[in-house]
Design a protein around this motif. Sequence first.
Motif, PDB file in Angstrom:
ATOM      1  N   SER A 252      17.191  35.588   1.080  1.00  0.00           N
ATOM      2  CA  SER A 252      18.340  34.930   1.437  1.00  0.00           C
ATOM      3  C   SER A 252      18.145  33.403   1.655  1.00  0.00           C
ATOM      4  O   SER A 252      19.096  32.714   1.883  1.00  0.00           O
ATOM      5  CB  SER A 252      19.034  35.757   2.578  1.00  0.00           C
ATOM      6  N   THR A 253      16.803  33.204   2.046  1.00  0.00           N
ATOM      7  CA  THR A 253      16.200  31.938   2.383  1.00  0.00           C
ATOM      8  C   THR A 253      15.657  31.097   1.329  1.00  0.00           C
ATOM      9  O   THR A 253      15.007  29.862   1.553  1.00  0.00           O
ATOM     10  CB  THR A 253      16.014  31.593   3.645  1.00  0.00           C
ATOM     11  N   MET A 254      15.001  31.917   0.544  1.00  0.00           N
ATOM     12  CA  MET A 254      13.791  31.432  -0.191  1.00  0.00           C
ATOM     13  C   MET A 254      14.479  30.048  -0.947  1.00  0.00           C
ATOM     14  O   MET A 254      15.469  30.003  -1.794  1.00  0.00           O
ATOM     15  CB  MET A 254      13.588  32.388  -1.485  1.00  0.00           C
ATOM     16  N   SER A 255      13.394  29.067  -1.025  1.00  0.00           N
ATOM     17  CA  SER A 255      13.908  27.689  -1.530  1.00  0.00           C
ATOM     18  C   SER A 255      13.285  27.716  -3.039  1.00  0.00           C
ATOM     19  O   SER A 255      12.517  28.537  -3.338  1.00  0.00           O
ATOM     20  CB  SER A 255      13.258  26.398  -0.707  1.00  0.00           C
ATOM     21  N   MET A 256      13.444  26.639  -3.878  1.00  0.00           N
ATOM     22  CA  MET A 256      12.814  26.612  -5.140  1.00  0.00           C
ATOM     23  C   MET A 256      11.346  26.564  -5.000  1.00  0.00           C
ATOM     24  O   MET A 256      10.560  27.327  -5.929  1.00  0.00           O
ATOM     25  CB  MET A 256      13.316  25.453  -5.811  1.00  0.00           C
ATOM     26  N   SER A 257      10.802  25.694  -4.114  1.00  0.00           N
ATOM     27  CA  SER A 257       9.335  25.598  -3.890  1.00  0.00           C
ATOM     28  C   SER A 257       8.795  27.084  -3.633  1.00  0.00           C
ATOM     29  O   SER A 257       7.760  27.432  -3.868  1.00  0.00           O
ATOM     30  CB  SER A 257       8.916  24.456  -2.752  1.00  0.00           C
ATOM     31  N   GLY A 258       9.582  27.756  -2.625  1.00  0.00           N
ATOM     32  CA  GLY A 258       9.199  29.153  -2.191  1.00  0.00           C
ATOM     33  C   GLY A 258       9.083  30.192  -3.539  1.00  0.00           C
ATOM     34  O   GLY A 258       8.077  30.901  -3.490  1.00  0.00           O
ATOM     35  N   PHE A 259       9.887  30.085  -4.390  1.00  0.00           N
ATOM     36  CA  PHE A 259      10.007  30.712  -5.530  1.00  0.00           C
ATOM     37  C   PHE A 259       8.611  30.357  -6.492  1.00  0.00           C
ATOM     38  O   PHE A 259       8.172  31.492  -6.952  1.00  0.00           O
ATOM     39  CB  PHE A 259      11.191  30.484  -6.425  1.00  0.00           C
ATOM     40  N   VAL A 260       8.436  29.082  -6.562  1.00  0.00           N
ATOM     41  CA  VAL A 260       7.233  28.846  -7.380  1.00  0.00           C
ATOM     42  C   VAL A 260       5.825  29.272  -6.707  1.00  0.00           C
ATOM     43  O   VAL A 260       4.970  29.630  -7.416  1.00  0.00           O
ATOM     44  CB  VAL A 260       7.118  27.291  -7.365  1.00  0.00           C
ATOM     45  N   ARG A 261       5.850  29.225  -5.384  1.00  0.00           N
ATOM     46  CA  ARG A 261       4.729  29.604  -4.754  1.00  0.00           C
ATOM     47  C   ARG A 261       4.507  31.242  -4.779  1.00  0.00           C
ATOM     48  O   ARG A 261       3.500  31.783  -5.113  1.00  0.00           O
ATOM     49  CB  ARG A 261       4.686  29.332  -3.431  1.00  0.00           C
ATOM     50  N   ARG A 262       5.759  32.128  -4.755  1.00  0.00           N
ATOM     51  CA  ARG A 262       5.597  33.583  -4.819  1.00  0.00           C
ATOM     52  C   ARG A 262       5.300  33.813  -6.413  1.00  0.00           C
ATOM     53  O   ARG A 262       4.441  34.641  -6.447  1.00  0.00           O
ATOM     54  CB  ARG A 262       7.067  34.077  -4.736  1.00  0.00           C
ATOM     55  N   GLU A 263       6.084  33.032  -7.312  1.00  0.00           N
ATOM     56  CA  GLU A 263       5.288  33.529  -8.660  1.00  0.00           C
ATOM     57  C   GLU A 263       4.101  33.054  -9.083  1.00  0.00           C
ATOM     58  O   GLU A 263       3.307  34.111  -9.702  1.00  0.00           O
ATOM     59  CB  GLU A 263       6.506  32.904  -9.863  1.00  0.00           C
ATOM     60  N   MET A 264       3.474  32.117  -8.526  1.00  0.00           N
ATOM     61  CA  MET A 264       2.031  31.632  -8.958  1.00  0.00           C
ATOM     62  C   MET A 264       0.944  32.359  -8.064  1.00  0.00           C
ATOM     63  O   MET A 264       0.065  32.885  -8.646  1.00  0.00           O
ATOM     64  CB  MET A 264       2.015  30.146  -8.695  1.00  0.00           C
ATOM     65  N   VAL A 265       1.348  32.410  -6.764  1.00  0.00           N
ATOM     66  CA  VAL A 265       0.423  32.885  -5.805  1.00  0.00           C
ATOM     67  C   VAL A 265       0.335  34.440  -5.535  1.00  0.00           C
ATOM     68  O   VAL A 265      -0.670  35.262  -5.973  1.00  0.00           O
ATOM     69  CB  VAL A 265       0.269  32.036  -4.508  1.00  0.00           C
ATOM     70  N   ASP A 266       1.423  34.697  -5.188  1.00  0.00           N
ATOM     71  CA  ASP A 266       1.876  36.307  -5.067  1.00  0.00           C
ATOM     72  C   ASP A 266       1.574  37.123  -6.175  1.00  0.00           C
ATOM     73  O   ASP A 266       0.889  38.285  -6.306  1.00  0.00           O
ATOM     74  CB  ASP A 266       3.027  36.689  -4.333  1.00  0.00           C
ATOM     75  N   ASN A 267       2.270  36.852  -7.260  1.00  0.00           N
ATOM     76  CA  ASN A 267       2.243  37.491  -8.501  1.00  0.00           C
ATOM     77  C   ASN A 267       1.434  37.113  -9.535  1.00  0.00           C
ATOM     78  O   ASN A 267       1.201  37.655 -10.540  1.00  0.00           O
ATOM     79  CB  ASN A 267       3.804  37.316  -9.209  1.00  0.00           C
ATOM     80  N   GLY A 268       0.877  35.965  -9.460  1.00  0.00           N
ATOM     81  CA  GLY A 268      -0.075  35.614 -10.403  1.00  0.00           C
ATOM     82  C   GLY A 268       0.362  35.006 -11.673  1.00  0.00           C
ATOM     83  O   GLY A 268      -0.471  34.862 -12.649  1.00  0.00           O
ATOM     84  N   TYR A 269       1.586  34.799 -11.574  1.00  0.00           N
ATOM     85  CA  TYR A 269       2.406  34.593 -13.050  1.00  0.00           C
ATOM     86  C   TYR A 269       2.178  32.791 -13.043  1.00  0.00           C
ATOM     87  O   TYR A 269       3.093  32.182 -12.885  1.00  0.00           O
ATOM     88  CB  TYR A 269       3.705  35.086 -13.165  1.00  0.00           C
ATOM     89  N   MET A 270       0.966  32.333 -13.581  1.00  0.00           N
ATOM     90  CA  MET A 270       0.964  30.937 -13.848  1.00  0.00           C
ATOM     91  C   MET A 270       1.914  30.238 -14.861  1.00  0.00           C
ATOM     92  O   MET A 270       2.395  29.198 -14.187  1.00  0.00           O
ATOM     93  CB  MET A 270      -0.440  30.556 -13.997  1.00  0.00           C
ATOM     94  N   GLY A 271       2.135  30.911 -15.922  1.00  0.00           N
ATOM     95  CA  GLY A 271       3.032  30.356 -16.731  1.00  0.00           C
ATOM     96  C   GLY A 271       4.618  30.100 -16.171  1.00  0.00           C
ATOM     97  O   GLY A 271       5.345  29.268 -16.438  1.00  0.00           O
ATOM     98  N   TYR A 272       4.939  31.457 -15.800  1.00  0.00           N
ATOM     99  CA  TYR A 272       6.317  31.354 -15.306  1.00  0.00           C
ATOM    100  C   TYR A 272       6.575  30.697 -13.829  1.00  0.00           C
ATOM    101  O   TYR A 272       7.593  30.004 -13.970  1.00  0.00           O
ATOM    102  CB  TYR A 272       6.597  33.060 -14.940  1.00  0.00           C
ATOM    103  N   GLY A 273       5.363  30.544 -13.291  1.00  0.00           N
ATOM    104  CA  GLY A 273       5.682  29.429 -12.164  1.00  0.00           C
ATOM    105  C   GLY A 273       5.531  28.348 -12.397  1.00  0.00           C
ATOM    106  O   GLY A 273       6.429  27.469 -11.852  1.00  0.00           O
ATOM    107  N   SER A 274       4.945  27.814 -13.471  1.00  0.00           N
ATOM    108  CA  SER A 274       4.779  26.662 -13.921  1.00  0.00           C
ATOM    109  C   SER A 274       6.077  26.015 -14.449  1.00  0.00           C
ATOM    110  O   SER A 274       6.609  24.908 -14.286  1.00  0.00           O
ATOM    111  CB  SER A 274       3.782  26.397 -14.838  1.00  0.00           C
TER     112      SER A 274
END
Length: 303
Positions: A252-274
């Motif tokens: 409910s509060t996740m920002s665009m930068s937070g989304f990038v961090r979640r996909e890259m760091v937590d999920n490991g999806y470097m391409g999707y996060g990029s």
Amino acid sequence: MSSKTRTAWLFLAPMLVTLLIVAAWPLGRTIWFSFTDANLNDMGAARFVGLENYFGEYGLFANPNHTEGFWLSDWGISILNTLQFSLVSVLLETMFGLGVALLLNQEFKGRALVRAAVLVPWAIPTIVSAKMWGWMLHDQFGVINAILQSWGLIDAKVAWTADPQYALWTVVVVDVWKTTPFMALLILAALQTLPRDCYEAAHVDGVHPLRVFWSVTLPLIRPALMVAVIFRLLDALRVFDLIYVLTSNNNSTMSMSGFVRREMVDNGYMGYGSAASTALFLIIGLATVVYMRLGRMKLSEDA
């Protein structure tokens, strides 16, 4: 090419090379990764997938979740959160900053001490202030709930940073508290440069102070005000630390930068996060261009 031009390029060369290394190269790599299926666990196995991360079946702009009647992906929700946070916080900070700057621009005893005190919230590191507010806003032992209950404003303790109804606006309040001094400082610097003869003439003619503000002060500080707003808007659009510390991975509060961090760091999806990071870069660039164009149009109309 003249000797002056060659000399200018010679002096600019070190800066341009440094900029290329620290900015252009990482940006180019991020854009390239956005067209691959790179995974943080095995970067060497990355394959080129074109626009799959953007418009594919599970791409940024084609992964809908049915939420309250609207088809929005997690990325779309993060965009809405960031835009709401940015627009409301920057508007409030500009209004409050202008008011504080006008007060600090007046002559009164102890003005230097008050100016220094006003800057304290801005001087505190964001992580520190976020943790401080997190403790104060805690739903069980936070001082904010205790004060509001003692005043009879609330009947039960409120989870300010966990309840989706309040979380985003709580973050906005904390950000306004922290960053209003920054806006006030920039606006105060502009007020300090204004010619005094205009105000002396208005005082002699008996012009109302409110009319002096709208007709003299505001037009004269408008360029500085535009610079302050664009600086703050760029910072707000890429907000991460304040929201993450106060509300963690709350959708409910996740920002665009937070989304990038979640996909890259937590999920490991470097391409999707990029891909998300590239989209964030384009959104910030577009917001800057639109704001500057609108500001230029307003200035030209006034002229």
